[in-house]
Motif scaffolding. Sequence first.
Motif, PDB file in Angstrom:
ATOM      1  N   THR A  95       5.621   9.127  -1.985  1.00  0.00           N
ATOM      2  CA  THR A  95       5.904   9.754  -0.694  1.00  0.00           C
ATOM      3  C   THR A  95       4.826  10.796  -0.372  1.00  0.00           C
ATOM      4  N   ASP A  96       4.148  11.291  -1.398  1.00  0.00           N
ATOM      5  CA  ASP A  96       3.052  12.238  -1.206  1.00  0.00           C
ATOM      6  C   ASP A  96       1.836  11.457  -0.667  1.00  0.00           C
ATOM      7  N   ILE A  97       1.359  11.878   0.506  1.00  0.00           N
ATOM      8  CA  ILE A  97       0.288  11.111   1.188  1.00  0.00           C
ATOM      9  C   ILE A  97      -0.955  10.965   0.308  1.00  0.00           C
ATOM     10  N   LEU A  98      -1.326  12.017  -0.418  1.00  0.00           N
ATOM     11  CA  LEU A  98      -2.545  11.981  -1.244  1.00  0.00           C
ATOM     12  C   LEU A  98      -2.462  10.868  -2.282  1.00  0.00           C
ATOM     13  N   TYR A  99      -1.282  10.741  -2.886  1.00  0.00           N
ATOM     14  CA  TYR A  99      -1.115   9.729  -3.927  1.00  0.00           C
ATOM     15  C   TYR A  99      -0.793   8.359  -3.337  1.00  0.00           C
ATOM     16  N   ARG A 100      -0.205   8.372  -2.138  1.00  0.00           N
ATOM     17  CA  ARG A 100       0.194   7.103  -1.525  1.00  0.00           C
ATOM     18  C   ARG A 100      -1.015   6.213  -1.254  1.00  0.00           C
ATOM     19  N   PHE A 101      -2.109   6.850  -0.887  1.00  0.00           N
ATOM     20  CA  PHE A 101      -3.305   6.130  -0.474  1.00  0.00           C
ATOM     21  C   PHE A 101      -3.733   5.100  -1.523  1.00  0.00           C
ATOM     22  N   LYS A 102      -3.698   5.517  -2.784  1.00  0.00           N
ATOM     23  CA  LYS A 102      -4.183   4.595  -3.823  1.00  0.00           C
ATOM     24  C   LYS A 102      -3.240   3.393  -4.000  1.00  0.00           C
ATOM     25  N   TYR A 103      -1.948   3.578  -3.687  1.00  0.00           N
ATOM     26  CA  TYR A 103      -1.008   2.455  -3.823  1.00  0.00           C
ATOM     27  C   TYR A 103      -1.130   1.469  -2.662  1.00  0.00           C
ATOM     28  N   ILE A 104      -1.513   1.997  -1.511  1.00  0.00           N
ATOM     29  CA  ILE A 104      -1.547   1.180  -0.300  1.00  0.00           C
ATOM     30  C   ILE A 104      -2.839   0.362  -0.213  1.00  0.00           C
ATOM     31  N   ALA A 105      -3.900   0.839  -0.872  1.00  0.00           N
ATOM     32  CA  ALA A 105      -5.231   0.239  -0.683  1.00  0.00           C
ATOM     33  C   ALA A 105      -5.266  -1.267  -0.971  1.00  0.00           C
ATOM     34  N   LEU A 106      -4.799  -1.662  -2.149  1.00  0.00           N
ATOM     35  CA  LEU A 106      -4.907  -3.080  -2.504  1.00  0.00           C
ATOM     36  C   LEU A 106      -4.060  -3.990  -1.600  1.00  0.00           C
ATOM     37  N   PRO A 107      -2.768  -3.657  -1.399  1.00  0.00           N
ATOM     38  CA  PRO A 107      -2.023  -4.530  -0.473  1.00  0.00           C
ATOM     39  C   PRO A 107      -2.636  -4.564   0.924  1.00  0.00           C
ATOM     40  N   ALA A 108      -3.242  -3.449   1.344  1.00  0.00           N
ATOM     41  CA  ALA A 108      -3.860  -3.435   2.681  1.00  0.00           C
ATOM     42  C   ALA A 108      -5.062  -4.385   2.709  1.00  0.00           C
ATOM     43  N   ILE A 109      -5.845  -4.365   1.648  1.00  0.00           N
ATOM     44  CA  ILE A 109      -7.013  -5.258   1.600  1.00  0.00           C
ATOM     45  C   ILE A 109      -6.550  -6.720   1.586  1.00  0.00           C
ATOM     46  N   ILE A 110      -5.512  -6.986   0.802  1.00  0.00           N
ATOM     47  CA  ILE A 110      -4.995  -8.369   0.747  1.00  0.00           C
ATOM     48  C   ILE A 110      -4.488  -8.794   2.130  1.00  0.00           C
ATOM     49  N   TRP A 111      -3.807  -7.879   2.783  1.00  0.00           N
ATOM     50  CA  TRP A 111      -3.321  -8.146   4.146  1.00  0.00           C
ATOM     51  C   TRP A 111      -4.489  -8.569   5.039  1.00  0.00           C
ATOM     52  N   VAL A 112      -5.574  -7.789   4.962  1.00  0.00           N
ATOM     53  CA  VAL A 112      -6.737  -8.070   5.812  1.00  0.00           C
ATOM     54  C   VAL A 112      -7.309  -9.448   5.478  1.00  0.00           C
ATOM     55  N   VAL A 113      -7.446  -9.723   4.183  1.00  0.00           N
ATOM     56  CA  VAL A 113      -8.041 -11.001   3.761  1.00  0.00           C
ATOM     57  C   VAL A 113      -7.167 -12.173   4.220  1.00  0.00           C
ATOM     58  N   VAL A 114      -5.848 -12.010   4.051  1.00  0.00           N
ATOM     59  CA  VAL A 114      -4.924 -13.090   4.433  1.00  0.00           C
ATOM     60  C   VAL A 114      -5.020 -13.358   5.936  1.00  0.00           C
ATOM     61  N   SER A 115      -5.146 -12.303   6.732  1.00  0.00           N
ATOM     62  CA  SER A 115      -5.123 -12.473   8.194  1.00  0.00           C
ATOM     63  C   SER A 115      -6.474 -12.831   8.775  1.00  0.00           C
ATOM     64  N   LEU A 116      -7.536 -12.561   8.038  1.00  0.00           N
ATOM     65  CA  LEU A 116      -8.880 -12.674   8.594  1.00  0.00           C
ATOM     66  C   LEU A 116      -9.211 -14.085   9.094  1.00  0.00           C
ATOM     67  N   GLY A 117      -8.878 -15.091   8.299  1.00  0.00           N
ATOM     68  CA  GLY A 117      -9.213 -16.473   8.651  1.00  0.00           C
ATOM     69  C   GLY A 117      -8.671 -16.844  10.010  1.00  0.00           C
ATOM     70  N   ILE A 118      -7.374 -16.625  10.176  1.00  0.00           N
ATOM     71  CA  ILE A 118      -6.753 -17.033  11.448  1.00  0.00           C
ATOM     72  C   ILE A 118      -7.250 -16.170  12.595  1.00  0.00           C
ATOM     73  N   ASN A 119      -7.430 -14.867  12.336  1.00  0.00           N
ATOM     74  CA  ASN A 119      -7.899 -13.979  13.410  1.00  0.00           C
ATOM     75  C   ASN A 119      -9.290 -14.384  13.899  1.00  0.00           C
ATOM     76  N   VAL A 120     -10.196 -14.649  12.975  1.00  0.00           N
ATOM     77  CA  VAL A 120     -11.557 -15.010  13.368  1.00  0.00           C
ATOM     78  C   VAL A 120     -11.538 -16.288  14.204  1.00  0.00           C
ATOM     79  N   ARG A 121     -10.749 -17.253  13.761  1.00  0.00           N
ATOM     80  CA  ARG A 121     -10.700 -18.524  14.482  1.00  0.00           C
ATOM     81  C   ARG A 121     -10.118 -18.332  15.888  1.00  0.00           C
ATOM     82  N   VAL A 122      -9.032 -17.558  15.968  1.00  0.00           N
ATOM     83  CA  VAL A 122      -8.396 -17.343  17.280  1.00  0.00           C
ATOM     84  C   VAL A 122      -9.344 -16.569  18.197  1.00  0.00           C
ATOM     85  N   PHE A 123      -9.906 -15.474  17.685  1.00  0.00           N
ATOM     86  CA  PHE A 123     -10.791 -14.647  18.517  1.00  0.00           C
ATOM     87  C   PHE A 123     -12.051 -15.437  18.917  1.00  0.00           C
ATOM     88  N   ARG A 124     -12.553 -16.258  18.017  1.00  0.00           N
ATOM     89  CA  ARG A 124     -13.737 -17.066  18.316  1.00  0.00           C
ATOM     90  C   ARG A 124     -13.427 -18.010  19.492  1.00  0.00           C
TER      91      ARG A 124
END
Lengths: 597, 311
Positions: free
Chosen positions: B169-198
């Motif tokens: 719940t502490d923002i300073l420590y939360r950042f390190k927990y959120i980083a990896l799932p956030a990156i995975i989120w981006v990677v998972v969505s990137l393929g479809i987003n690029v194709r749609v936006f293209r």
Amino acid sequence: MICRLSMRYILVFSLLALIVGAACTPRRDIGNTLRVAQREKIKTLDPAHANDFFSGTAVRRTYEGLYQYHYLKRPYEVVPNIAAAMPAISADGKTYTIRLKQDVYFQDDACFPEGKGRRVVAKDFIFSWMRLADPKTASEVWWALDGRIVGLNEWREKLKQGDANSGTSHYDLPVEGLKAIDDFTLEVRLTREDPLFIHMLTMPATTVLAREAAEKYGQDLTTRSVGTGPFVLERFEQNQIIWTRHPKYRLETYPSEGEAGDREAGLLADAGKPIPFVDRIIDDVISEDQPAWLNFQQNNHDYLVKIPKDNAKNILTDDFKPTREVSERGMKLLSSPGVEFSYIAFNQTDPVVGGPKRKFLRQAMSLAYDEAPTIGMFYLGLGKKAESMIPPGVFGYDSEYKNKYREFNVAKAQELLAKNGFPEGKGLPELTYDLRSDPTARQVAEYFVRSMAKIGIRIKLNQVSWPELNSRIAKKQAQVWGGIVWVYDYPDPENGLQLLYGPREAPGSNKTSYKNPAYDVLFEKFIRTRDDKERLALIKRMRSIYEEDVPWIVAVHRNENRLTHSWLHNLKVHAFEYNSDKYLRVDAEARKRVLER
Amino acid sequence: MMAFVIRRLLYAIPTLFGVCLIIFTLFNLVGGDPAYQMLGKHATETQILELRRELGLDKSKVEQFFDYLKSVATLDFGRSYTTKQQITDMIWRGMPASLSLAIPAFIVEILLGLAIALLVSFYRGTFFDRAVVVLCVMGMSVSALAYILFGQYVFAYWLGLFPISGYDTDILYRFKYIALPAIIWVVVSLGINVRVFRTFVLDEVNQDYVRTARAKGQSEKKILFHHVLKNALIPVLTYVVIQIPVLITGSFLLENFFGIPGLGSITIDAIHNSDFPVIKAMTTIETLLFMVFALATDLLYSVVDPRVRMR
């Protein structure tokens, strides 16, 4: 300058900053903390609603009952907790007089005057049990006291019919069977001689709660706690619960006796020392297998409940022994028989598979189902084929006993099938096997279908959600179902034997709705009998009845498993003592050395 | 404009009613009886009847449906059957966790997707364009679960760059927990987003105004980034805004695997436990958010493209 940078560079920098920032965030010092991976969410901290293992564990960190189970001794033995001694029981077995310890205090909380926790008195238990009975509480664990105490059910009925908005004043009405003789003496009068009552007093449901807390917090006690136990709730989050040592916890000591082998296993090294040993407990809720196993490997947790099946190859060899890596890293696998059994059930009200007319069909199906391979296939080899519904560790378990319909004998099965009018399965309609959406349940079901096909019985699988399966069973709509385990609530055979008691048919605990008057008579006699020899004789007679009728195919007694690190001491798998963590000791220095490597 | 907004809000009522009807029907068909689930293995018939009365499940289905509509209208969903917590409290507690993960991931996902889409559009028809499209298709074909398992094992466990799971719940420590799932989120969505936006960008590239710009001798870079991008923003905006409600209600898989106490994992638990009050709260909120953001999208059209007028 920045304006000239392209979006790509900004994004790359952002991602790099994210990674570097994440990696560089400092690691907090954890000191004398026990870190546990809980494999399911803690649904509640309210004793009146704790009806699963994980909630029960959390409740018992902070709430205590009159009695508990000895941590080390087996068979399981009831010993005092808040009670000063074992109860004085009247000659007719109906009146229990219980003396309370005088140095038990509730933790400090705003619900008490000046925020100071007060001493626990006998009336607190009366209040807690009345709260359990209160229909407004809608407790899932009311069954523990239902019908047992004189006047308590009548009080409950009165509330049901009376004014629901009468506040808590109804708690001042007397209950005939509950009396505080003085502040530290409780007298309980039972409706009948009840040898099981003592077990009810060990359960999370009957722990003591202060009336002040119930009145102040009401239903919010689901995320708060005001108990007397060794730990105080510091923080409750969906994914993490933190507990700290109760500063006013009385002097309790680690047990000085155990069962054979405990001394050699180092389980008596801390005998007589004050408990709890740890200052803090962090429960991380991790339901998925991979993160649970990786966190454990990375030394983020001191012990792990349940072996992650997806990672079993890293933990166990093909002959179900710990792998070399596990042994070399000092990890230990603790595995002991769980007090439970799994089964495949037949709805006794179903015209195709139920009732005395289809006894031979059920016997045939039981004989055609080869259980032995399933233990390796589905339970990591950590279990035992069940012959009856009384598991190891419970009075009445007989390791020599062989159920004559649990041997694997296809020829005999075919003979019985023909005897019931279905030679090679001909004439028998396709049966429906209900199961919940769970990989192991599905695997067991597929194996069952294959086994039955060998004698010509066709089975259609009906996979449904867990709530739907419960509903279908309770409404007697399911025909055959499996993938279900009965976990004993207390170490007495009654807890298993009552599952076939006619008057408790579905939606009661007798889910198969099995009815055999001879069995019911014996069961009624059994629950009033205290003499062990007589109880054993009754168990054998009941066993011979249900063995012949085959209301279900008893399958497996699974093991209860824990993985621990070398710096954790005193862990012994216990099926009923929810608050085992108060006995655990962490060698913080040893752990620190490993973490710094 | 005001008439348009009012009309759209009025349309929302039958839509919400329809969603409620579908949820109610589905829950009653396949959800199982909550009373059996709540009372557990020792339940007696009397206790089940009492609890069903207490929960209002003994009423007729029509009455139950109207009770449900009432709770939707008042946004008072009561307490969870399972945890006994106030559902509004559960939502307020879970929302920051879901948003902590969703907001940064979503922003990066959209900006990165758009940047790559523009880039490949600039080099359309070249080997680079084709290679990116192939990579996108490959990326989309892999299950999100595979990315999660791989990311957790390689980046968190093996390389030790991130914690394996957890949340603070502490923002300073939360950042390190959120980083990896956030990156995975981006990677998972990137393929479809690029194709749609293209696709959105290439649709614009073939318009008359692009040919006019070329005839006037403007550079491809200027045409793409000054003219095409602005016009492609309308479908991009629809695509982006309509995803926002999903962000708020959380990511089921990521939250579960990374131990993030967000709304996604609350919803999953509710489904497992037949916790109807929580299910109806989550579906209602998601529906309302969808309608609000769909309206916001329409309103934003007029901001992005002055030719669009709300009637």
